[in-house]
Design an enzyme around this catalytic site. Structure first.
Site, PDB file in Angstrom:
ATOM      1  N   LEU A 109      54.958 -75.741 -24.633  1.00 45.51           N
ATOM      2  CA  LEU A 109      53.856 -75.117 -25.539  1.00 45.51           C
ATOM      3  C   LEU A 109      52.588 -75.927 -25.661  1.00 45.51           C
ATOM      4  O   LEU A 109      52.484 -76.643 -25.881  1.00 45.51           O
ATOM      5  CB  LEU A 109      54.454 -75.005 -26.385  1.00 45.51           C
ATOM      6  CG  LEU A 109      53.690 -74.176 -27.670  1.00 45.51           C
ATOM      7  CD1 LEU A 109      54.232 -73.206 -27.784  1.00 45.51           C
ATOM      8  CD2 LEU A 109      55.063 -74.899 -28.844  1.00 45.51           C
ATOM      9  N   ILE A 140      54.748 -80.622 -24.794  1.00 52.52           N
ATOM     10  CA  ILE A 140      53.067 -80.268 -25.139  1.00 52.52           C
ATOM     11  C   ILE A 140      51.811 -79.687 -24.286  1.00 52.52           C
ATOM     12  O   ILE A 140      51.608 -81.144 -23.798  1.00 52.52           O
ATOM     13  CB  ILE A 140      52.396 -81.067 -26.703  1.00 52.52           C
ATOM     14  CG1 ILE A 140      53.737 -80.767 -27.939  1.00 52.52           C
ATOM     15  CG2 ILE A 140      51.413 -80.256 -26.603  1.00 52.52           C
ATOM     16  CD1 ILE A 140      53.882 -78.948 -28.402  1.00 52.52           C
ATOM     17  N   LYS A 141      51.383 -78.350 -23.768  1.00 55.91           N
ATOM     18  CA  LYS A 141      50.583 -78.900 -23.176  1.00 55.91           C
ATOM     19  C   LYS A 141      49.119 -78.961 -24.149  1.00 55.91           C
ATOM     20  O   LYS A 141      48.466 -77.991 -24.908  1.00 55.91           O
ATOM     21  CB  LYS A 141      50.327 -76.656 -23.045  1.00 55.91           C
ATOM     22  CG  LYS A 141      52.104 -77.147 -21.999  1.00 55.91           C
ATOM     23  CD  LYS A 141      51.820 -75.471 -21.085  1.00 55.91           C
ATOM     24  CE  LYS A 141      50.639 -75.397 -20.358  1.00 55.91           C
ATOM     25  NZ  LYS A 141      50.682 -73.980 -19.085  1.00 55.91           N
ATOM     26  N   ILE A 142      48.030 -79.985 -23.165  1.00 56.23           N
ATOM     27  CA  ILE A 142      46.741 -79.962 -23.458  1.00 56.23           C
ATOM     28  C   ILE A 142      45.362 -79.780 -22.698  1.00 56.23           C
ATOM     29  O   ILE A 142      45.888 -80.366 -21.512  1.00 56.23           O
ATOM     30  CB  ILE A 142      46.211 -81.979 -23.759  1.00 56.23           C
ATOM     31  CG1 ILE A 142      47.976 -82.000 -25.833  1.00 56.23           C
ATOM     32  CG2 ILE A 142      45.760 -82.074 -24.488  1.00 56.23           C
ATOM     33  CD1 ILE A 142      47.925 -82.560 -26.045  1.00 56.23           C
TER      34      ILE A 142
END
Length: 376
Positions: A109, A140-142
């Site tokens: 996400l 977590i997409k960064i």
């Protein structure tokens, strides 16, 4: 045995680059896990815009949320819908995660593209989304922007799994790989465990060829000297794969380093390279090009459904990622000699990627805002 399962057996995990409420409810993800050995899912603003912005699949959930939360901000309404989908996908993948002892089985996400250049805001949002989903097999997409690297290190240090997105250059990949190691080292320093923390580095492929090929075609059309024109045509459609292969060579060197070996001795999992943007953009290329050519140990390929279908039908499984490495070096040397400016192209692609996700996010929030309940 499924061709996709064969690919997983060769060390390249199969992930799906797609999330949709109707697909999840119909058991589509369960089927891919059971029949094709799928072990992960990725999402992004463009994917959610296509899912939520069209049709009525989310309307009932949104109406119920609005009833309980009158006047809620549009971003909160979107996050409620997205988090439900991510939780559902995570539950489907949880048996995979458990079976593989946290080495796979993840769903991703993404933080808001609006904060791609804000380190502190990215860290805060990563933590907020992590707690909201509350599943150990979440990533977590960064984005791998300059501001993203310190956010990655800080987020890993908090014990949050990270999928680094929008990587195009070897230099940016090396920067975020070192950020991952830095986050793990921070945990070790404070006596915290690191054995169940995971990360992938999403290295985008086809967009590089789309940009480079456009320049090649224009120069050939404009009448470069014959020898130069032939040299340009010889590397058309090869630069992205060569770039990816050499990024993997950097990875192989890094995991042999004393720095990484010290972390591995404490149970650290390597940050796997994930091949993204693997659907072909040029219709003259095989539709499995960016899958067939990048199969190797400790990697991931995330595919949109169309590419996954194509590979299932006519893909070829072999350890191609470590083959022809000298040829890959030659291709990049030729690209440099011919002035194709790969560094400039990859830098621009990061900017365009952030802008594209921002536009998709604008459209997504706009479509959700239009579904505001009528006032009494």
């Amino acid at each position: 045995m499924s061709t996709l399962k064969d690919m997983s057996a060769a060390g390249c995990a199969v992930w799906l680059d797609f999330v949709d409420r109707k697909f999840l409810e119909a058991g589509g993800l369960d089927t891919l896990v059971a029949e094709d050995g799928l072990t992960g899912v990725t999402s992004n603003p463009s994917i959610f815009e296509k899912a939520m912005g069209h049709g009525e699949a989310y309307d009932g959930t949104l109406a119920a949320f609005d009833k309980e939360n009158p006047g809620a901000a549009t971003i909160d309404r979107y996050e409620h819908l997205a988090i439900q989908d991510i939780k559902a996908a995570a539950e489907t993948l949880r048996p995979v995660y458990d079976r593989l002892d946290a080495k796979d089985g993840y769903v991703s996400l993404e933080v808001s593209p609006y904060i791609a250049d804000d380190t502190d805001a990215t860290i805060a949002e990563a933590e907020k989304l992590w707690h909201a989903v509350d599943r150990p097999n979440l990533m977590i997409k960064i984005p791998g922007t300059p501001a993203g690297a310190p956010a990655i290190a800080a987020t890993i240090a908090k014990g949050i799994n990270v999928n680094v997105t929008l990587l195009f250059s070897q230099a940016s990949y090396a920067r975020v790989a070192e950020a991952y190691a830095m986050g793990l080292e921070e945990r070790v320093k404070h006596g915290q465990p690191i054995d169940r923390i995971a990360s992938v580095a999403s290295f985008f492929v086809s967009r590089i060829d789309s940009a480079i090929d456009k320049v090649i075609d224009q120069r050939v059309k404009d009448g470069d000297a014959e020898a130069e024109a032939e040299a340009l045509k010889a590397i058309r459609g090869k630069v992205a794969i060569a770039n990816a292969k050499l990024a993997y060579q950097w990875y192989l060197d890094f995991i042999k380093s004393d720095r990484w070996q010290a972390l591995a001795a404490k149970g650290a999992q390597p940050q796997r390279l994930l091949w993204a943007s693997t659907g072909t953009k040029d219709p003259t290329y095989p539709d499995t090009l960016y899958v067939d050519t990048l199969i190797g140990p400790d990697t991931v390929n995330t595919m949109p459904p169309k590419t996954m279908d194509a590979f299932r039908e006519r893909g070829t499984v072999a350890e191609t990622l470590t083959a022809d490495v000298d040829e890959a070096r030659h291709v990049l040397a030729e690209a440099e000699r011919l002035g194709l400016d790969l560094d400039g192209v990859t830098e621009r692609l990061v900017e365009e990627g952030v802008a594209s996700f921002t536009t998709a996010f604008d459209d997504l929030l706009g479509s959700i805002a239009k579904k505001q309940p009528a006032k009494a």
